[in-house]
Design a protein around this motif. Structure first.
Motif, mmCIF file in Angstrom:
data_model
loop_
_atom_site.group_PDB
_atom_site.id
_atom_site.type_symbol
_atom_site.label_atom_id
_atom_site.label_comp_id
_atom_site.label_asym_id
_atom_site.label_seq_id
_atom_site.Cartn_x
_atom_site.Cartn_y
_atom_site.Cartn_z
ATOM 1 N N THR A 10 -5.003 -66.837 -48.210
ATOM 2 C CA THR A 10 -6.227 -66.044 -48.294
ATOM 3 C C THR A 10 -7.413 -66.793 -47.707
ATOM 4 O OG1 THR A 10 -5.463 -64.858 -50.256
ATOM 5 C CG2 THR A 10 -7.840 -64.895 -49.865
ATOM 6 N N GLU A 11 -7.513 -68.082 -48.008
ATOM 7 C CA GLU A 11 -8.612 -68.884 -47.470
ATOM 8 C C GLU A 11 -8.553 -68.972 -45.950
ATOM 9 O OE1 GLU A 11 -9.647 -72.101 -50.984
ATOM 10 O OE2 GLU A 11 -7.753 -72.324 -49.897
ATOM 11 N N LEU A 12 -7.345 -69.102 -45.404
ATOM 12 C CA LEU A 12 -7.202 -69.161 -43.948
ATOM 13 C C LEU A 12 -7.590 -67.831 -43.301
ATOM 14 C CD1 LEU A 12 -3.878 -71.137 -43.372
ATOM 15 C CD2 LEU A 12 -6.202 -71.914 -42.971
ATOM 16 N N ILE A 13 -7.136 -66.734 -43.890
ATOM 17 C CA ILE A 13 -7.463 -65.423 -43.339
ATOM 18 C C ILE A 13 -8.962 -65.171 -43.401
ATOM 19 C CG2 ILE A 13 -7.213 -62.933 -43.725
ATOM 20 C CD1 ILE A 13 -4.328 -63.505 -44.587
ATOM 21 N N ASP A 14 -9.583 -65.542 -44.507
ATOM 22 C CA ASP A 14 -11.035 -65.388 -44.633
ATOM 23 C C ASP A 14 -11.768 -66.194 -43.562
ATOM 24 O OD1 ASP A 14 -10.724 -63.709 -46.776
ATOM 25 O OD2 ASP A 14 -11.189 -65.220 -48.300
ATOM 26 N N ALA A 15 -11.260 -67.400 -43.288
ATOM 27 C CA ALA A 15 -11.870 -68.231 -42.250
ATOM 28 C C ALA A 15 -11.736 -67.572 -40.881
ATOM 29 C CB ALA A 15 -11.226 -69.619 -42.228
ATOM 30 N N ASP A 20 -11.377 -64.306 -40.286
ATOM 31 C CA ASP A 20 -12.235 -63.118 -40.246
ATOM 32 C C ASP A 20 -13.695 -63.509 -40.008
ATOM 33 O OD1 ASP A 20 -10.121 -61.425 -40.660
ATOM 34 O OD2 ASP A 20 -10.445 -61.223 -42.820
ATOM 35 N N THR A 21 -14.136 -64.571 -40.670
ATOM 36 C CA THR A 21 -15.525 -65.015 -40.515
ATOM 37 C C THR A 21 -15.792 -65.444 -39.073
ATOM 38 O OG1 THR A 21 -15.664 -65.749 -42.817
ATOM 39 C CG2 THR A 21 -17.246 -66.693 -41.275
ATOM 40 N N ALA A 22 -14.873 -66.223 -38.512
ATOM 41 C CA ALA A 22 -15.044 -66.681 -37.133
ATOM 42 C C ALA A 22 -15.024 -65.508 -36.161
ATOM 43 C CB ALA A 22 -13.955 -67.688 -36.774
ATOM 44 N N ALA A 23 -14.151 -64.534 -36.405
ATOM 45 C CA ALA A 23 -14.068 -63.373 -35.514
ATOM 46 C C ALA A 23 -15.377 -62.591 -35.512
ATOM 47 C CB ALA A 23 -12.911 -62.464 -35.936
ATOM 48 N N VAL A 24 -16.007 -62.471 -36.686
ATOM 49 C CA VAL A 24 -17.285 -61.770 -36.779
ATOM 50 C C VAL A 24 -18.380 -62.567 -36.082
ATOM 51 C CG1 VAL A 24 -19.083 -61.000 -38.374
ATOM 52 C CG2 VAL A 24 -16.685 -60.521 -38.883
ATOM 53 N N GLU A 25 -18.418 -63.874 -36.344
ATOM 54 C CA GLU A 25 -19.461 -64.716 -35.751
ATOM 55 C C GLU A 25 -19.371 -64.721 -34.225
ATOM 56 O OE1 GLU A 25 -22.020 -66.337 -37.129
ATOM 57 O OE2 GLU A 25 -21.505 -65.489 -39.082
ATOM 58 N N LEU A 26 -18.151 -64.686 -33.698
ATOM 59 C CA LEU A 26 -17.963 -64.711 -32.250
ATOM 60 C C LEU A 26 -17.929 -63.309 -31.650
ATOM 61 C CD1 LEU A 26 -15.185 -67.461 -32.073
ATOM 62 C CD2 LEU A 26 -17.598 -67.714 -31.453
ATOM 63 N N ALA A 27 -18.026 -62.279 -32.493
ATOM 64 C CA ALA A 27 -17.993 -60.886 -32.045
ATOM 65 C C ALA A 27 -16.765 -60.614 -31.191
ATOM 66 C CB ALA A 27 -19.273 -60.541 -31.279
#
Length: 261
Positions: free
Chosen positions: A148-153, A155-162
């Protein structure tokens, strides 16, 4: 040579069936691989089977993490031949190696696993096992992170990098660390972007080549890098002749706009 690793479900399934179904959910498998496509396949297939992944940076790391009682080792042929500690003492199958050279020894070839049929599954642990919120990935450390922690990381990076499915993400960060696999590789997979691994070991020149595109490969649109990579790229830029470091027209930046000119 730069290459794009867009991992398919079918290949991940083959790795899962041929390798990890020899283990029980919750077992640990040690991995000593460079940043190559097999590294990605191993980590994804392990997640499907709830197998703990223990990555190490060298033979010393294998000894340091022996307390995690790994039941197998997946490594490169070069590491297998040069290491004095070829497998954890608790391993229940021979080491699995990448490479195509004709070398004899007590090991299984990774390429052969992709063509093997299904194997008998190990008996599940009583009551089932769900690794989503338990320490499952140990990156050269005895302190693990959960799926879960890896997936959250990611998802966060994907949003930040658009990131979008149209992107090609250049990832020069080692896949043996959660920053590389979780925030980097999973950012590509969670967004549908292509993942480009510029080199097996860190190389600023090959990173630039991957971003620019070479050997008829498309250039990358986004760079995801750590400070070590960025510093190496800065040094490369400082030492290059005017106009010697450039990018493909498709490149839009990433963690740093160092190569944007």
């Amino acid at each position: 040579q730069s290459f794009s690793a867009r991992v398919s479900c079918s290949r991940t399934k083959h790795v899962n069936c041929a390798c990890f179904r020899r283990f029980c959910p919750g077992d640990a498998v040690m991995m000593w691989l460079p940043s190559v496509a097999e590294n990605v396949l191993v980590q994804l297939a392990a997640a499907v089977s709830n197998i703990r992944v223990v990555t190490v940076k060298g033979a010393d790391g294998m000894a340091k993490l022996e307390a995690l009682q790994c039941k197998g080792l997946i490594t490169s042929l070069e590491n297998h031949l040069s290491s004095g500690k070829a497998a954890p003492t608790s391993a229940i199958i021979p080491p699995v190696v990448t490479g195509t050279e004709n070398v004899t020894g007590d090991f299984l070839r990774f390429a052969e696993l992709l063509t093997m049929g299904d194997v008998s599954a190990a008996p599940p642990l009583g009551g089932g096992f769900d690794g989503s919120d338990q320490p499952m990935y140990f990156y050269n450390s005895s302190k693990g992170v959960s799926q879960t922690e890896l997936i959250d990381a990611g998802d966060t990076a994907a949003v930040e990098l658009a990131l979008t499915p149209a992107d090609r993400l250049c990832l020069p960060v080692t896949l043996n660390h959660s920053f590389g696999f979780g925030s980097g590789a999973l950012a590509a997979f969670r967004s549908g972007a292509a993942l480009v691994l510029p080199s097996a070991a860190p190389s600023p020149k090959e990173t630039v080549a991957a971003i620019k595109g070479a050997d008829s490969n498309e250039g990358c649109t986004v760079l995801y890098a750590d400070t070590h990579t960025l510093n190496a790229l800065i040094d490369l830029e400082d030492s290059a002749a005017p106009g010697g470091v450039g990018t493909a027209d498709s490149f839009r930046g990433g963690t740093h706009d160092l190569l944007a000119g």
